[in-house]
Design an enzyme around this catalytic site. Structure first.
Site, mmCIF file in Angstrom:
data_model
loop_
_atom_site.group_PDB
_atom_site.id
_atom_site.type_symbol
_atom_site.label_atom_id
_atom_site.label_comp_id
_atom_site.label_asym_id
_atom_site.label_seq_id
_atom_site.Cartn_x
_atom_site.Cartn_y
_atom_site.Cartn_z
ATOM 1 N N CYS A 110 156.346 98.929 131.451
ATOM 2 C CA CYS A 110 154.987 98.392 131.384
ATOM 3 C C CYS A 110 154.531 98.037 132.795
ATOM 4 C CB CYS A 110 154.944 97.123 130.543
ATOM 5 S SG CYS A 110 155.507 97.368 128.862
ATOM 6 N N CYS A 114 155.138 90.802 129.832
ATOM 7 C CA CYS A 114 154.631 89.583 129.221
ATOM 8 C C CYS A 114 155.827 88.715 128.837
ATOM 9 C CB CYS A 114 153.827 89.940 127.986
ATOM 10 S SG CYS A 114 152.617 91.245 128.305
ATOM 11 N N CYS A 117 156.851 88.924 125.167
ATOM 12 C CA CYS A 117 156.956 90.272 124.591
ATOM 13 C C CYS A 117 157.932 90.336 123.427
ATOM 14 C CB CYS A 117 157.392 91.262 125.655
ATOM 15 S SG CYS A 117 157.606 92.920 124.985
ATOM 16 N N LYS A 324 153.765 94.216 108.597
ATOM 17 C CA LYS A 324 152.757 93.198 108.906
ATOM 18 C C LYS A 324 152.174 92.629 107.624
ATOM 19 C CE LYS A 324 151.372 95.470 113.195
ATOM 20 N NZ LYS A 324 152.362 96.576 113.126
HETATM 21 C C1 PLP Z 1 152.269 97.569 113.806
HETATM 22 C C2 PLP Z 1 152.872 98.826 113.427
HETATM 23 C C3 PLP Z 1 152.084 99.921 113.081
HETATM 24 C C4 PLP Z 1 150.569 99.881 113.116
HETATM 25 O O1 PLP Z 1 150.076 99.112 112.076
HETATM 26 P P1 PLP Z 1 148.521 99.085 111.770
HETATM 27 O O2 PLP Z 1 148.398 98.056 110.704
HETATM 28 O O3 PLP Z 1 148.150 100.463 111.335
HETATM 29 O O4 PLP Z 1 147.828 98.733 113.034
HETATM 30 C C5 PLP Z 1 152.696 101.069 112.683
HETATM 31 N N1 PLP Z 1 154.032 101.167 112.618
HETATM 32 C C6 PLP Z 1 154.820 100.138 112.938
HETATM 33 C C7 PLP Z 1 156.285 100.310 112.853
HETATM 34 C C8 PLP Z 1 154.270 98.925 113.365
HETATM 35 O O5 PLP Z 1 155.070 97.899 113.694
HETATM 36 S S1 SF4 Z 2 153.830 92.829 125.148
HETATM 37 FE FE1 SF4 Z 2 155.733 93.843 125.850
HETATM 38 S S2 SF4 Z 2 155.373 96.033 125.496
HETATM 39 FE FE2 SF4 Z 2 153.361 95.011 125.463
HETATM 40 S S3 SF4 Z 2 152.604 95.127 127.614
HETATM 41 FE FE3 SF4 Z 2 153.624 93.145 127.365
HETATM 42 S S4 SF4 Z 2 155.713 93.563 128.090
HETATM 43 FE FE4 SF4 Z 2 154.815 95.558 127.635
#
Ligand code: PLP
Ligand code: SF4
Length: 357
Positions: A110, A114, A117, A324
């Protein structure tokens, strides 16, 4: 907005030592922070370094990128792979958790690292690196062999650190796969390294010929510098749809005014607010996490205060790879018998349906 005070730097700062020389880490802190720099990657681009006010101990930009001694505190519930990528990875670089879309993690580098992260154990110079040619072949074979995959999400790492030539090598291969209709990129580049967003990068992003989406990760309204705004405008003007991604972070954006200003900044730049992530249980990040209730109160207060266009979906990634889930503000409570108590954005309660007068 605070005026930038740090000395302008020409190159990215990539170690605790670099940050110390640039005046972003105090001399007395440098030795103890070195241990953190040894374990978790460090990088701050010139654009982000310029936004940091080193005299402000609570600077919200510094809090995102400058190592903190609190990172040495690891809680038992924290995990190396907090969202369970490993549980759904059929081949290197692919995460296939949901039927119709996959993550393609071509690179684990990256432009900035962060401190919160969720993939901090996988990204960075000592991380999982870049997919080899044969791993890349296997990833494309997997995608081509699964017609239920409708969308490919390039993430990592940050896919926009790849050269336009290497990005194009990926997007052109996606062009050949009929069942892929959407190519999405998750990136911080337009904000943290806006100069990368030039004509050749944009061409590479679009080389699949599919519908192209860019999900921009930004967490504080100050990140929208003039250069960042111009970079976003170049992408949108090129026909790329932009959506936002932010992480709700203690001491960065966990007050209604900042969150509202952040969401308005996205919308003003033609970026539709998409996800506001509850911080994941990444190791050494408890100082940046808030409670679910605090998050719910914040998103509840956003509703009504700012335009409906500015409302993100508040998301929790369930540890262990379960995906999610939408958290949302709790605004309605059943009282039984078809009656509810509904709370408005000011916190006032109302009976639904209203009692006849
Ligand atoms: C977050 C994520 C996505 C994307 O999810 P959306 O709800 O479509 O934004 C897809 N695959 C994985 C494994 C994820 O963690
Ligand atoms: S959250 Fe993690 S993967 Fe995303 S920009 Fe920051 S350091 Fe990179």
């Amino acid at each position: 907005m605070n005026a930038p005070i740090a000395q302008p730097v020409a190159r990215s700062l990539k170690s605790v030592e670099d940050l110390h020389f640039a005046g972003l880490i105090a001399s007395e802190d440098a030795p103890s922070l070195a241990a953190i720099g040894d374990h978790y990657a460090v990088a701050v681009t010139p654009a982000m370094a310029a936004l940091i006010d080193p005299t402000d101990v609570n600077d919200p930009i510094a809090r995102q990128f400058i190592p903190d001694a609190a990172e040495l505190t690891r809680l038992p519930e924290e995990r190396d792979d907090p969202i369970g990528d490993g549980a759904h990875s059929p081949v290197a670089g692919i995460v296939h958790r949901y039927p119709d879309r996959v993550l393609l993690k071509a690179v684990h580098v990256c432009p900035v690292y962060c401190r919160f992260c969720f993939r901090r154990e996988m990204v960075g110079p000592q991380g999982l690196g870049t997919l080899t040619l044969s791993e890349m072949d296997a990833a494309f074979t997997y995608i081509a062999g699964h017609p239920e995959i409708w969308e490919v999400i390039l993430t990592g790492g940050d896919p926009l650190v790849l050269s336009p030539r290497r990005l194009r090598a990926i997007t052109e291969r996606l062009a050949a796969i009929e069942h892929i209709k959407i190519v999405r990129f998750h990136t911080r580049v337009p904000v943290v390294e806006p100069a990368r967003v030039d004509a050749s990068l944009i061409e590479a992003l679009k080389a699949s010929g599919k519908a192209v989406y860019v999900a921009l990760h930004a967490n504080h309204p100050r990140e929208f510098t003039e250069d960042a705004r111009r970079a976003c405008a170049r992408l949108v003007d090129a026909g790329i749809v932009m959506v936002s991604q932010s992480v709700l972070l203690k001491g960065v954006n966990d007050d209604v005014e900042t969150l509202a200003a952040l969401m308005r900044s996205f919308v003003e730049n033609r970026i539709k607010p998409y996800y506001l992530h509850h911080p994941d249980l990444a190791p050494g990040t408890s100082h940046l996490r808030l409670s679910i209730e605090e998050g719910q109160a914040l998103v509840g207060a956003l509703r009504g205060r700012v335009s409906g266009l500015c409302q993100p979906t508040y998301i929790l990634d369930i540890p262990g790879g379960h995906g999610k889930t939408v958290v949302t503000a709790t605004t309605i409570e059943s009282q039984g018998g078809g009656c509810y108590t509904v709370t408005d954005f000011r916190g006032q309660e109302h009976t639904y349906p209203p009692v006849a007068k």
